[in-house]
Design an enzyme around this catalytic site. Sequence first.
Site, short mmCIF file in Angstrom:
data_model
loop_
_atom_site.label_atom_id
_atom_site.label_comp_id
_atom_site.label_asym_id
_atom_site.label_seq_id
_atom_site.Cartn_x
_atom_site.Cartn_y
_atom_site.Cartn_z
N ASP A 222 0.84 -1.20 0.00
CA ASP A 222 0.00 0.00 0.00
C ASP A 222 0.88 1.27 0.00
OD1 ASP A 222 -2.20 -1.62 0.09
OD2 ASP A 222 -2.48 -1.41 2.26
N1 URA Z 1 -1.49 -5.80 3.99
C1 URA Z 1 -1.92 -4.53 3.98
O1 URA Z 1 -2.96 -4.21 4.57
N2 URA Z 1 -1.19 -3.59 3.31
C2 URA Z 1 -0.04 -3.89 2.67
O2 URA Z 1 0.58 -3.00 2.09
C3 URA Z 1 0.40 -5.22 2.69
C4 URA Z 1 -0.33 -6.15 3.35
#
Ligand code: URA
Length: 236
Positions: free
Chosen positions: A106
């Site tokens: 993310d």
């Molecule tokens: N899980 C999440 O919520 N975000 C990420 O970036 C990776 C795994």
Amino acid sequence: MKSRNSRLDRFISQHSEFAMSDVRLLLAQGRILVDGCVAQSIQQRVSEFSRVVLDDNCLQDKQPIYLMLHKPKGVVSATKDGKHKTVLDLIDHPEKNDLHIVGRLDFNTTGLLLLTNDGAWSRKLSLPETKLPKTYEVTLSKRLNADYMAAFREGIYFGYEGITTQPASLEILSDYSARLSLVEGKYHQVKRMFGFFDNEVLALHRVSVGAITLGPLAPGSSRLLTQDEIDQSSKN
Ligand code: URA
């Protein structure tokens, strides 16, 4: 990533002036080399990294690239974005535009991101049956307790997909921090798992993917994987 694995006769017809029907004769005349060996069969598979020579012409000679990046916050896990800096903007490699991401993070997640031009490798790492463990360090807004460990081991129900997450191991590091290891990668999975307890993730950092660990690489920096890391990652 689409497979670039093709039959030798098709490959030759796509990369030279010869037709598929000419290839048997070329083989009989010993005019085609694949990875240094005289090719024998029109059905031989040619991968995107096979070196193919016809007479004195090299038709394909491409090297696989495997790279890790320490993704900082505020960078998009994409190769193009109209608005934000992308992980590709951080990479200094002459063939960076051939790379794709293996398992996105993310926007505000930090840590280990893998990039490659090898579609077969990234497909293998991403297959659910490979069950490649991904380990994250998580900082939470509310206090943790042992209930989380039991719930994550049993699996959390995700109503949107109608699935229960695979058993995940949680190590509580302090009242507000933990190390979580998952073998899958559903959308916002870590945040949604802690969301089950109404506990907001304040910081998320990926430290390893299978046998590959981020180590001391500085945020924003990247490096090629070692041969040992590539071999270990392909063993799963
Ligand atoms: N899980 C999440 O919520 N975000 C990420 O970036 C990776 C795994």
